[in-house]
Design a protein around this motif. Structure first.
Motif, PDB file in Angstrom:
ATOM      1  N   ASN A 245       0.808  -1.224   0.000  1.00 17.38           N
ATOM      2  CA  ASN A 245       0.000   0.000   0.000  1.00 17.38           C
ATOM      3  C   ASN A 245       0.837   1.268   0.000  1.00 17.38           C
ATOM      4  O   ASN A 245       0.527   2.227  -0.708  1.00 17.38           O
ATOM      5  CB  ASN A 245      -0.960  -0.001   1.192  1.00 17.38           C
ATOM      6  CG  ASN A 245      -2.079  -1.007   1.038  1.00 17.38           C
ATOM      7  OD1 ASN A 245      -2.421  -1.406  -0.072  1.00 17.38           O
ATOM      8  ND2 ASN A 245      -2.654  -1.428   2.153  1.00 17.38           N
ATOM      9  N   ILE A 246       1.901   1.288   0.818  1.00 11.72           N
ATOM     10  CA  ILE A 246       2.702   2.507   0.890  1.00 11.72           C
ATOM     11  C   ILE A 246       3.425   2.763  -0.432  1.00 11.72           C
ATOM     12  O   ILE A 246       3.608   3.912  -0.847  1.00 11.72           O
ATOM     13  CB  ILE A 246       3.704   2.464   2.071  1.00 11.72           C
ATOM     14  CG1 ILE A 246       4.281   3.865   2.301  1.00 11.72           C
ATOM     15  CG2 ILE A 246       4.790   1.428   1.841  1.00 11.72           C
ATOM     16  CD1 ILE A 246       5.084   3.990   3.587  1.00 11.72           C
ATOM     17  N   VAL A 247       3.819   1.695  -1.105  1.00 11.63           N
ATOM     18  CA  VAL A 247       4.468   1.855  -2.410  1.00 11.63           C
ATOM     19  C   VAL A 247       3.472   2.405  -3.425  1.00 11.63           C
ATOM     20  O   VAL A 247       3.794   3.299  -4.210  1.00 11.63           O
ATOM     21  CB  VAL A 247       5.075   0.521  -2.888  1.00 11.63           C
ATOM     22  CG1 VAL A 247       5.641   0.654  -4.309  1.00 11.63           C
ATOM     23  CG2 VAL A 247       6.174   0.066  -1.928  1.00 11.63           C
ATOM     24  N   GLN A 248       2.258   1.882  -3.411  1.00 10.45           N
ATOM     25  CA  GLN A 248       1.219   2.410  -4.298  1.00 10.45           C
ATOM     26  C   GLN A 248       1.011   3.909  -4.062  1.00 10.45           C
ATOM     27  O   GLN A 248       0.914   4.698  -5.013  1.00 10.45           O
ATOM     28  CB  GLN A 248      -0.099   1.678  -4.074  1.00 10.45           C
ATOM     29  CG  GLN A 248      -0.112   0.221  -4.509  1.00 10.45           C
ATOM     30  CD  GLN A 248      -1.496  -0.388  -4.415  1.00 10.45           C
ATOM     31  OE1 GLN A 248      -2.478   0.264  -4.739  1.00 10.45           O
ATOM     32  NE2 GLN A 248      -1.582  -1.636  -3.963  1.00 10.45           N
ATOM     33  N   LYS A 249       0.938   4.289  -2.808  1.00  3.51           N
ATOM     34  CA  LYS A 249       0.730   5.695  -2.447  1.00  3.51           C
ATOM     35  C   LYS A 249       1.861   6.563  -2.980  1.00  3.51           C
ATOM     36  O   LYS A 249       1.622   7.630  -3.574  1.00  3.51           O
ATOM     37  CB  LYS A 249       0.642   5.808  -0.927  1.00  3.51           C
ATOM     38  CG  LYS A 249       0.543   7.226  -0.400  1.00  3.51           C
ATOM     39  CD  LYS A 249       0.548   7.219   1.126  1.00  3.51           C
ATOM     40  CE  LYS A 249       0.597   8.635   1.681  1.00  3.51           C
ATOM     41  NZ  LYS A 249       0.655   8.631   3.175  1.00  3.51           N
ATOM     42  N   TYR A 250       3.086   6.112  -2.800  1.00  4.56           N
ATOM     43  CA  TYR A 250       4.245   6.891  -3.239  1.00  4.56           C
ATOM     44  C   TYR A 250       4.312   6.975  -4.764  1.00  4.56           C
ATOM     45  O   TYR A 250       4.690   8.006  -5.321  1.00  4.56           O
ATOM     46  CB  TYR A 250       5.527   6.278  -2.685  1.00  4.56           C
ATOM     47  CG  TYR A 250       5.752   6.515  -1.206  1.00  4.56           C
ATOM     48  CD1 TYR A 250       4.838   7.229  -0.437  1.00  4.56           C
ATOM     49  CD2 TYR A 250       6.882   6.016  -0.580  1.00  4.56           C
ATOM     50  CE1 TYR A 250       5.052   7.440   0.919  1.00  4.56           C
ATOM     51  CE2 TYR A 250       7.113   6.233   0.773  1.00  4.56           C
ATOM     52  CZ  TYR A 250       6.194   6.941   1.520  1.00  4.56           C
ATOM     53  OH  TYR A 250       6.413   7.156   2.864  1.00  4.56           O
ATOM     54  N   VAL A 251       3.961   5.886  -5.421  1.00  2.00           N
ATOM     55  CA  VAL A 251       3.980   5.876  -6.888  1.00  2.00           C
ATOM     56  C   VAL A 251       2.983   6.889  -7.440  1.00  2.00           C
ATOM     57  O   VAL A 251       3.304   7.690  -8.337  1.00  2.00           O
ATOM     58  CB  VAL A 251       3.686   4.470  -7.428  1.00  2.00           C
ATOM     59  CG1 VAL A 251       3.434   4.517  -8.945  1.00  2.00           C
ATOM     60  CG2 VAL A 251       4.856   3.526  -7.128  1.00  2.00           C
ATOM     61  N   HIS A 252       1.769   6.877  -6.918  1.00  2.82           N
ATOM     62  CA  HIS A 252       0.740   7.805  -7.405  1.00  2.82           C
ATOM     63  C   HIS A 252       1.172   9.258  -7.217  1.00  2.82           C
ATOM     64  O   HIS A 252       0.947  10.104  -8.085  1.00  2.82           O
ATOM     65  CB  HIS A 252      -0.585   7.552  -6.683  1.00  2.82           C
ATOM     66  CG  HIS A 252      -1.312   6.328  -7.154  1.00  2.82           C
ATOM     67  ND1 HIS A 252      -1.642   6.118  -8.478  1.00  2.82           N
ATOM     68  CD2 HIS A 252      -1.775   5.243  -6.467  1.00  2.82           C
ATOM     69  CE1 HIS A 252      -2.280   4.963  -8.594  1.00  2.82           C
ATOM     70  NE2 HIS A 252      -2.368   4.415  -7.396  1.00  2.82           N
ATOM     71  N   LYS A 253       1.800   9.548  -6.097  1.00  7.24           N
ATOM     72  CA  LYS A 253       2.226  10.922  -5.816  1.00  7.24           C
ATOM     73  C   LYS A 253       3.385  11.347  -6.715  1.00  7.24           C
ATOM     74  O   LYS A 253       3.501  12.533  -7.077  1.00  7.24           O
ATOM     75  CB  LYS A 253       2.630  11.048  -4.345  1.00  7.24           C
ATOM     76  CG  LYS A 253       3.000  12.467  -3.935  1.00  7.24           C
ATOM     77  CD  LYS A 253       3.276  12.566  -2.445  1.00  7.24           C
ATOM     78  CE  LYS A 253       3.664  14.010  -2.059  1.00  7.24           C
ATOM     79  NZ  LYS A 253       3.903  14.145  -0.604  1.00  7.24           N
ATOM     80  N   SER A 254       4.235  10.406  -7.099  1.00 14.91           N
ATOM     81  CA  SER A 254       5.461  10.730  -7.837  1.00 14.91           C
ATOM     82  C   SER A 254       5.317  10.691  -9.346  1.00 14.91           C
ATOM     83  O   SER A 254       6.116  11.318 -10.054  1.00 14.91           O
ATOM     84  CB  SER A 254       6.580   9.763  -7.415  1.00 14.91           C
ATOM     85  OG  SER A 254       6.827   9.854  -6.029  1.00 14.91           O
ATOM     86  N   MET A 255       4.327   9.969  -9.860  1.00 18.29           N
ATOM     87  CA  MET A 255       4.204   9.788 -11.304  1.00 18.29           C
ATOM     88  C   MET A 255       4.156  11.097 -12.095  1.00 18.29           C
ATOM     89  O   MET A 255       4.797  11.200 -13.151  1.00 18.29           O
ATOM     90  CB  MET A 255       2.990   8.930 -11.637  1.00 18.29           C
ATOM     91  CG  MET A 255       3.243   7.439 -11.555  1.00 18.29           C
ATOM     92  SD  MET A 255       4.571   6.830 -12.640  1.00 18.29           S
ATOM     93  CE  MET A 255       3.890   7.225 -14.259  1.00 18.29           C
ATOM     94  N   PRO A 256       3.414  12.119 -11.661  1.00 14.56           N
ATOM     95  CA  PRO A 256       3.388  13.357 -12.456  1.00 14.56           C
ATOM     96  C   PRO A 256       4.778  13.961 -12.670  1.00 14.56           C
ATOM     97  O   PRO A 256       5.071  14.484 -13.756  1.00 14.56           O
ATOM     98  CB  PRO A 256       2.493  14.285 -11.631  1.00 14.56           C
ATOM     99  CG  PRO A 256       1.622  13.371 -10.837  1.00 14.56           C
ATOM    100  CD  PRO A 256       2.495  12.207 -10.505  1.00 14.56           C
ATOM    101  N   TYR A 257       5.636  13.881 -11.675  1.00 13.00           N
ATOM    102  CA  TYR A 257       6.978  14.452 -11.788  1.00 13.00           C
ATOM    103  C   TYR A 257       7.882  13.575 -12.646  1.00 13.00           C
ATOM    104  O   TYR A 257       8.713  14.085 -13.410  1.00 13.00           O
ATOM    105  CB  TYR A 257       7.568  14.667 -10.396  1.00 13.00           C
ATOM    106  CG  TYR A 257       6.696  15.545  -9.538  1.00 13.00           C
ATOM    107  CD1 TYR A 257       6.595  16.912  -9.780  1.00 13.00           C
ATOM    108  CD2 TYR A 257       5.918  15.004  -8.513  1.00 13.00           C
ATOM    109  CE1 TYR A 257       5.766  17.724  -9.013  1.00 13.00           C
ATOM    110  CE2 TYR A 257       5.091  15.799  -7.741  1.00 13.00           C
ATOM    111  CZ  TYR A 257       5.018  17.163  -8.003  1.00 13.00           C
ATOM    112  OH  TYR A 257       4.199  17.958  -7.246  1.00 13.00           O
ATOM    113  N   TYR A 258       7.713  12.265 -12.519  1.00 14.32           N
ATOM    114  CA  TYR A 258       8.460  11.351 -13.392  1.00 14.32           C
ATOM    115  C   TYR A 258       8.088  11.589 -14.854  1.00 14.32           C
ATOM    116  O   TYR A 258       8.963  11.623 -15.725  1.00 14.32           O
ATOM    117  CB  TYR A 258       8.159   9.910 -13.001  1.00 14.32           C
ATOM    118  CG  TYR A 258       8.678   8.887 -13.994  1.00 14.32           C
ATOM    119  CD1 TYR A 258      10.037   8.583 -14.070  1.00 14.32           C
ATOM    120  CD2 TYR A 258       7.808   8.239 -14.875  1.00 14.32           C
ATOM    121  CE1 TYR A 258      10.512   7.653 -14.990  1.00 14.32           C
ATOM    122  CE2 TYR A 258       8.271   7.311 -15.786  1.00 14.32           C
ATOM    123  CZ  TYR A 258       9.622   7.031 -15.849  1.00 14.32           C
ATOM    124  OH  TYR A 258      10.092   6.123 -16.760  1.00 14.32           O
TER     125      TYR A 258
END
Length: 264
Positions: A245-258
């Motif tokens: 779950n925490i990885v999913q959360k971090y991925v969603h938050k970071s994708m726009p910048y990636y």
């Protein structure tokens, strides 16, 4: 200003993006001095560090931001190539502390791969609170937001786009990517950059505490011993629904910048 024969270069990255493997590759640049996360040391372990508990003393007392800047601007480096690998978040809101006279480049990796690798490394360390440990090390913007903001700052400051490397491109087409990289930053390419053995070709400049922490988490072990950039290491991106779950959360938050960095 350094000449192309003695170029001074920063590689700014996010955690778990093959940045240590990239650094091992740069050992083959002729007449090179390598600095491994000097600003990261200031950010994590120096007296101005954000991770130092209120009741603890910094483990690297001399490692202030001014100390790092002065060290990287030292005149003794004028006749050498210099390669500095660091985390973009380590200079967040401290852009005035970035050493002058350097070209800037960026290394990115898909957030799923980066955060899953980070999560697995902490699990392997035997940490009791994996989620808490992960959030402890990462900055507020999780590394990707800070990297994007650094990119925007440097583009505006220097009037040109820094060179961006995607870790998966590096694994699948290492010679092509490294040739373009060297041309962009002023290094002289040679095929020695494509592979390495267990014995370093160049002694890195790195704080003792950074190596000590690596003994707990093995941040660098795979990259140091990988031997080179190999296509088989570029694995398919796993489905996000299967991630912790925490990885999913971090991925969603970071994708726009990636995605913004990928388009550069």
């Amino acid at each position: 200003m350094t000449s192309s024969r003695n170029a001074h270069v920063f590689l700014w990255a996010v955690p778990r993006s093959l940045s240590t493997a990239f650094t091992r590759s740069m050992e083959s640049i002729d007449n090179v001095a390598i600095y491994h996360e000097p600003y990261g040391c200031a950010d994590h372990y120096g007296p101005e560090g954000r991770l130092i508990p209120m009741d603890a003393s910094p483990s690297e007392m001399q490692c202030t931001y001014d100390y790092v800047k002065a060290k990287l601007e030292d005149k003794s480096l004028e006749n050498k190539c210099v390669f500095v690998k660091d985390m973009g978040y380590a200079v967040h809101k401290r852009y005035d502390k970035i050493a002058k006279g350097y070209k800037h480049s960026f290394l990115i990796r898909h957030p799923i791969k980066s955060f899953l690798s980070y999560y697995n490394a902490i699990v392997s360390s035997g940490a009791d609170d994996v989620d808490g440990n992960l959030s402890h090390w990462l900055p507020e913007g999780l590394g990707y937001q800070e990297l994007w903001e650094l990119y925007c700052y440097l583009e505006n400051e220097n009037g040109k786009k820094p060179f961006v490397v995607n870790a998966d491109d590096l694994l699948t087409n290492p010679k092509q990517v490294l040739e373009k990289y060297c041309e962009a930053v002023g290094f002289e390419y040679n095929d020695g950059l494509l592979s390495w053995d267990s014995k370093p070709k160049v002694k890195w400049n790195v704080a003792a505490t950074v190596w000590d922490v690596d003994h707990t988490y093995n941040w660098f072990a795979n990259s140091l011993s990988a031997g080179g950039f190999k296509r088989e290491l570029s694995k398919p991106i796993p489905s996000i629904e299967k991630l912790p779950n925490i990885v999913q959360k971090y991925v969603h938050k970071s994708m726009p910048y990636y995605e913004k960095l990928s388009a550069c």
